[in-house]
Scaffold this active site. Structure first.
Site, PDB file in Angstrom:
ATOM      1  N   LEU A  75       2.762 -12.480   3.705  1.00 58.81           N
ATOM      2  CA  LEU A  75       1.327 -12.587   3.920  1.00 58.81           C
ATOM      3  C   LEU A  75       0.561 -11.304   3.615  1.00 58.81           C
ATOM      4  CD1 LEU A  75       1.408 -14.708   7.206  1.00 58.81           C
ATOM      5  CD2 LEU A  75       1.197 -15.494   4.840  1.00 58.81           C
ATOM      6  N   HIS A  77      -1.315  -8.515   1.238  1.00 60.68           N
ATOM      7  CA  HIS A  77      -2.093  -8.529   0.017  1.00 60.68           C
ATOM      8  C   HIS A  77      -1.477  -7.573  -1.000  1.00 60.68           C
ATOM      9  CE1 HIS A  77      -4.903  -9.919   3.125  1.00 60.68           C
ATOM     10  NE2 HIS A  77      -5.501 -10.589   2.153  1.00 60.68           N
ATOM     11  N   MET A 111       1.490  -1.676   6.307  1.00 58.06           N
ATOM     12  CA  MET A 111       2.775  -2.282   5.956  1.00 58.06           C
ATOM     13  C   MET A 111       3.423  -1.559   4.780  1.00 58.06           C
ATOM     14  SD  MET A 111       3.068  -4.299   8.350  1.00 58.06           S
ATOM     15  CE  MET A 111       4.721  -4.690   7.806  1.00 58.06           C
ATOM     16  N   GLU A 112       2.614  -1.028   3.877  1.00 62.74           N
ATOM     17  CA  GLU A 112       3.163  -0.277   2.749  1.00 62.74           C
ATOM     18  C   GLU A 112       3.854   0.998   3.236  1.00 62.74           C
ATOM     19  OE1 GLU A 112       0.707  -3.308   1.070  1.00 62.74           O
ATOM     20  OE2 GLU A 112       0.347  -1.943   2.736  1.00 62.74           O
ATOM     21  N   ASP A 126      22.751   3.763   2.704  1.00 62.84           N
ATOM     22  CA  ASP A 126      23.654   3.393   1.623  1.00 62.84           C
ATOM     23  C   ASP A 126      24.321   4.625   1.021  1.00 62.84           C
ATOM     24  OD1 ASP A 126      24.839   1.663  -0.386  1.00 62.84           O
ATOM     25  OD2 ASP A 126      23.358   2.480  -1.775  1.00 62.84           O
TER      26      ASP A 126
END
Length: 324
Positions: A75, A77, A111-112, A126
């Site tokens: 959700l 953008h 969110m970025e 990793d």
């Protein structure tokens, strides 16, 4: 039915329509840490892991993930990101990750920034798992955000309408050192300042570490969110690469020459070399910025000079202290 923005009045998931919102500059800062072993921390700092350049790989992964957040989180953008910065710090048993994302548009970049931290941390995992398969990525969280009608928000603080007003006890520590940034030298000053500030009730971001050539960029990062205080260490001497005073003077609105002089006087009690420090102090809006030398002794002297005046200085700058 719900105050959650991604649910409609019937409780169904939706993408928020931001077409009516004004375009503003949006900045978000997020952080996390990979908890591992002292051996791994030493290997990463020395760039001696079997999988080559650990930090560069994790940094690129974090930046790439931020750019693809809209594909990873359904959700979100699709944003035109103007900047994504990923930086790392070290404790004895962890590698800290911090990301700053910036855009100009109708919706935020929280969110970025969070995605950049998470993916950079997973990439670190990793890279180090051959040495420490039990490493744990912890504490992925939003530190601050600004822009839009809600203004500035800092973690554990209420939003304020004016992003130029600093949080009363917020501080950022900035280290200028090409060697520390490259992982070839130990940071012997940043953690000392963080500890000193934390013991005095400050919410501290950092230490942010930037090479000497990028200290202006580091200052811009440190000033994000208008903290009450920015303490820098390093880059104040006379060598060709020392550029912290020049970068600081370029952003200051007003100087506080007495503060810088007090730090030099304190250092002169210990070594005549203290007179070579070109550190400056002053105000950027309501943020106090103070340069300190890059040696443990110089930092000790600087903090000792600040100790008796800091609370009064911050009170004056915020408008709450008496004027002499």
């Amino acid at each position: 039915m719900s105050d959650l923005s991604h649910l409609d009045d019937q409780g169904r998931a939706r993408m928020v329509d931001v077409s009516a919102k004004a375009d503003t500059t949006r900045v978000a800062v997020a952080a996390g840490e990979l908890v591992t072993t002292p051996e791994v921390v030493s290997l990463v700092r020395a760039d001696d892991m079997p999988k080559a350049d650990v930090l560069a790989t994790a940094r690129i992964a974090g930046i790439a993930a931020a750019k693809r957040t809209w594909e990873l989180i359904p959700l979100c953008h699709q944003l035109a990101l103007s900047s994504v910065k990923v930086s790392f710090g070290f404790t004895d048993t962890s590698i800290t990750v911090e990301a700053t994302a910036k855009t100009k548009g109708p919706t935020g970049v929280e969110m970025e920034a969070l995605t950049a931290v998470a993916v950079a941390g997973l990439t670190l995992h990793d890279m180090v798992k051959a040495v420490d398969p039990a490493a744990v990525m912890n504490g992925v969280r939003l530190i601050s955000k600004e822009g839009g009608k809600r203004g500035h928000w800092t973690r554990d603080e209420s939003p304020v309408a004016d992003s130029a007003v600093p949080q009363e006890r917020s501080a950022v520590v900035l280290v200028s050192s090409t060697g520390v940034a490259a992982g070839t030298r130990e940071d012997t000053t940043g953690p000392v300042i963080v500890r000193w500030l934390s013991e005095r009730g400050f919410a501290v971001r950092g230490p942010l570490v930037y090479p000497d050539a990028r200290i202006a960029e580091g200052l811009a990062d440190a000033l994000t969110g208008a903290p009450a205080l920015v303490l820098t260490t390093g880059g104040t001497g006379a060598s060709p690469t020392d550029a912290t005073p020049e970068a600081t003077l370029a952003v200051l609105d007003r100087e506080l020459p007495g503060v810088a002089d007090a730090i030099r006087r304190r250092g002169l009690d210990v070594t005549p070399h203290a007179v070579l420090s070109r550190g400056v102090a002053g105000l950027v809006g309501r943020t106090v910025v103070v340069n300190m030398p890059g040696s443990p002794g110089g930092v000790k002297d600087g903090l000792a000079a600040l100790e008796p005046i800091l609370d009064h200085l911050l009170a004056q700058v915020s408008g709450g202290g008496a004027h002499e």
